[in-house]
Design an enzyme around this catalytic site. Structure first.
Site, short mmCIF file in Angstrom:
data_model
loop_
_atom_site.label_atom_id
_atom_site.label_comp_id
_atom_site.label_asym_id
_atom_site.label_seq_id
_atom_site.Cartn_x
_atom_site.Cartn_y
_atom_site.Cartn_z
N PRO A 1 -4.65 -3.77 10.18
CA PRO A 1 -4.02 -4.90 10.86
C PRO A 1 -2.66 -5.19 10.24
O PRO A 1 -2.55 -5.33 9.02
CB PRO A 1 -5.01 -6.05 10.63
CG PRO A 1 -5.75 -5.68 9.39
CD PRO A 1 -5.82 -4.19 9.38
N GLN B 1 -8.55 -9.04 14.70
CA GLN B 1 -8.65 -9.72 13.41
C GLN B 1 -8.33 -11.21 13.54
O GLN B 1 -7.31 -11.60 14.12
CB GLN B 1 -7.74 -9.12 12.36
CG GLN B 1 -8.07 -9.68 10.97
CD GLN B 1 -7.22 -9.12 9.86
OE1 GLN B 1 -6.00 -9.32 9.84
NE2 GLN B 1 -7.84 -8.41 8.92
N CYS C 1 -5.24 -11.77 3.15
CA CYS C 1 -3.81 -12.05 3.25
C CYS C 1 -3.39 -13.07 2.19
O CYS C 1 -3.91 -14.18 2.16
CB CYS C 1 -3.47 -12.59 4.64
SG CYS C 1 -1.73 -13.03 4.82
N LYS D 1 -12.36 -8.06 5.84
CA LYS D 1 -11.38 -7.34 5.03
C LYS D 1 -11.03 -8.21 3.83
O LYS D 1 -10.53 -9.32 4.00
CB LYS D 1 -10.14 -7.01 5.86
CG LYS D 1 -9.14 -6.09 5.17
CD LYS D 1 -8.09 -5.62 6.18
CE LYS D 1 -7.18 -4.56 5.56
NZ LYS D 1 -6.27 -5.11 4.54
N ASN E 1 -8.73 0.69 1.66
CA ASN E 1 -7.37 0.39 2.12
C ASN E 1 -6.45 0.29 0.91
O ASN E 1 -6.82 -0.31 -0.09
CB ASN E 1 -7.37 -0.92 2.91
CG ASN E 1 -5.97 -1.35 3.33
OD1 ASN E 1 -5.64 -2.53 3.28
ND2 ASN E 1 -5.13 -0.42 3.76
N GLY E 2 -5.28 0.91 1.01
CA GLY E 2 -4.29 0.82 -0.07
C GLY E 2 -3.74 2.16 -0.48
O GLY E 2 -4.45 2.99 -1.05
N ALA F 1 -1.96 1.45 6.38
CA ALA F 1 -1.04 0.40 6.82
C ALA F 1 0.41 0.87 6.75
O ALA F 1 1.00 1.26 7.74
CB ALA F 1 -1.25 -0.87 5.99
#
Length: 433
Positions: free
Chosen positions: A43, A111, A140, A181, A245-246, A269
């Site tokens: 996202p 999301q 976030c 997430k 993720n990352g 991302a």
């Protein structure tokens, strides 16, 4: 995507009076298996627009996440469908807040930014006819999210976090997946304690952004911390996928990360923001000529807001082999100065955005239908031939004793099941969520 019809044919058994049980239907909705063996688009605020998601699907993304939408915002939106393109818009007072298309529905995760179980459920129900899953943003770190108790603020309020997930799972239809997430917490023990609570809410998947709340995108993701967490979640015996993720740069890198961490899938991302074709085994080079013109044509056809198109194209970059640095700079400069699509007609050529969309549709619709592990095993079992029976007009063969030869017999073994086929915004240049 169409369901595979249930077979109603029967095959006589040894006596001719038994029927084979009906086949299990193939499925259109997401299951925990849908979150395994995949590479997903993360996202992304602004960058995760509909054209980017469609481009990602074209080039091999298994699932795509839409940009975070705050629960209250979508509640007041007006849903409209473009009769020509089929684009579905959730419009605010001045322009569309969220757009989607039926083509991406089987792969789209919506999301939500929320700090209220009731509002989260209302928001999810508002859009659930156009999506396949709902994801709660718990990572976030931006003030616009955390100041209202949303995003990474939920990491320090696990009761509320889990309360939202439980409400979503309880109130939404089972065919709508629910996931979360998060980010790493300071210690492994704290992180494992949180993911266990999340896993027990009934979610299909947990995405772990391998940075802590205070880490910035320029800092290396702590990927090595994930293996212990993955092993822990798998050891719980719950049907919950873990997504990494990352810092993943593409398909080949996703394989490396899965081998390192044991993660079920990988989410991309920043690399996807720079080049949505990174999901392909052969990502596009010279994006200024191979990607940007086609992307702009698609955006115009889908009536994507010019400001959104302009921003997304400005982020594209990658390996160059034929386009010079000077030409690439000139293209970006032209787009940056443009006030609308009409200002760059000489760059994109004829406006054939419909052809771009048809090509994406052809590729996406050619994907095989989903099938659950149980359905696949059922199909395998149906392919096993019925047991042999001696015809009534013949005597039974002599049993294999010391005086009679053995009759060879082999039991068919079903193929090993591997789950979904492999084919993955967290904010824009400001950072991943």
């Amino acid at each position: 995507m169409s369901r595979r019809p249930i077979s109603k044919s029967s095959t006589p058994g040894p006596q001719g009076d038994s029927e084979r049980p009906p086949k299990r239907p193939r499925i259109d909705h997401l299951t925990p298996d849908s979150f395994r063996n995949g590479i997903f688009l993360a996202p992304m605020v602004r960058s995760g627009a509909l054209p980017t998601r469609l481009m990602a699907l074209k080039h091999g993304a298994t699932l795509v996440w839409g940009p975070e939408m705050v629960d209250k915002a979508i509640l007041h939106a007006e849903r409209e469908v473009d009769p020509v393109t089929g684009v579905i818009s959730y419009n605010g007072k001045t322009r569309a807040m969220f757009t989607t298309h039926p083509l991406e529905k089987p792969y789209l995760i919506y999301q939500i930014g929320s700090a209220d179980p009731e509002l989260a459920v209302q928001a999810a129900k508002t859009v659930m006819q156009d999506i396949s899953g709902v994801d709660l943003n718990c990572g976030c770190p931006k003030p616009f999210s955390t100041h209202a108790g949303m995003g990474a603020a939920l990491l320090t309020n696990p009761d509320l976090l889990c309360g939202i997930l439980e409400a979503l799972r309880r109130e939404l239809p089972r065919e709508i997946s629910v996931s979360a997430k998060i980010r790493l917490l300071s210690t492994q023990e704290e992180t494992k304690k949180l993911v266990e609570r999340i896993a027990r809410t009934g979610v299909n998947a947990i995405t772990v952004h391998c940075r802590t709340r205070n880490m910035r995108p320029r800092e290396r993701a702590l990927v090595e911390r994930l293996k212990e967490i993955v092993d822990f979640v798998h050891g719980l015996g719950l049907d919950v996928a873990v997504i990494q993720n990352g810092d993943c740069t593409g398909r080949e890198d996703a394989k490396r990360i899965r081998d390192l961490t044991g993660a079920d899938s990988v989410m991309i991302a920043t690399a996807a923001e720079s080049n949505p074709s990174c999901f392909s085994a052969t990502p596009l080079r010279d994006v200024e000529s191979t990607l940007s013109p086609a992307y702009v044509r698609l955006c115009k056809y889908l009536d994507n807001h010019w400001a959104s198109t302009k921003f997304c194209v400005s982020q594209f970059k990658g390996t160059r082999s034929e386009v010079s640095k000077t030409d690439a700079h000139e293209l970006k400069s032209r787009i940056a100065k443009a006030k609308g699509y009409e200002d760059i007609e000489d760059i994109v050529g004829s406006w054939t955005g419909e052809e771009e969309f048809k090509e994406i549709s052809r590729i996406v619709e050619a994907r095989p239908p989903r099938i659950s592990a149980e359905a696949e095993q059922g199909d395998e079992e149906e392919n096993i031939p019925p047991p042999c029976a001696t015809p009534p007009d013949r005597p039974n063969p002599e049993p294999p004793t010391s005086g009679a030869p053995k009759i060879g017999f082999r039991i068919p073994i079903p193929a090993i099941l591997t789950g979904s086929n492999m084919v993955s915004p967290t904010p824009t240049p400001g950072g991943m969520r």
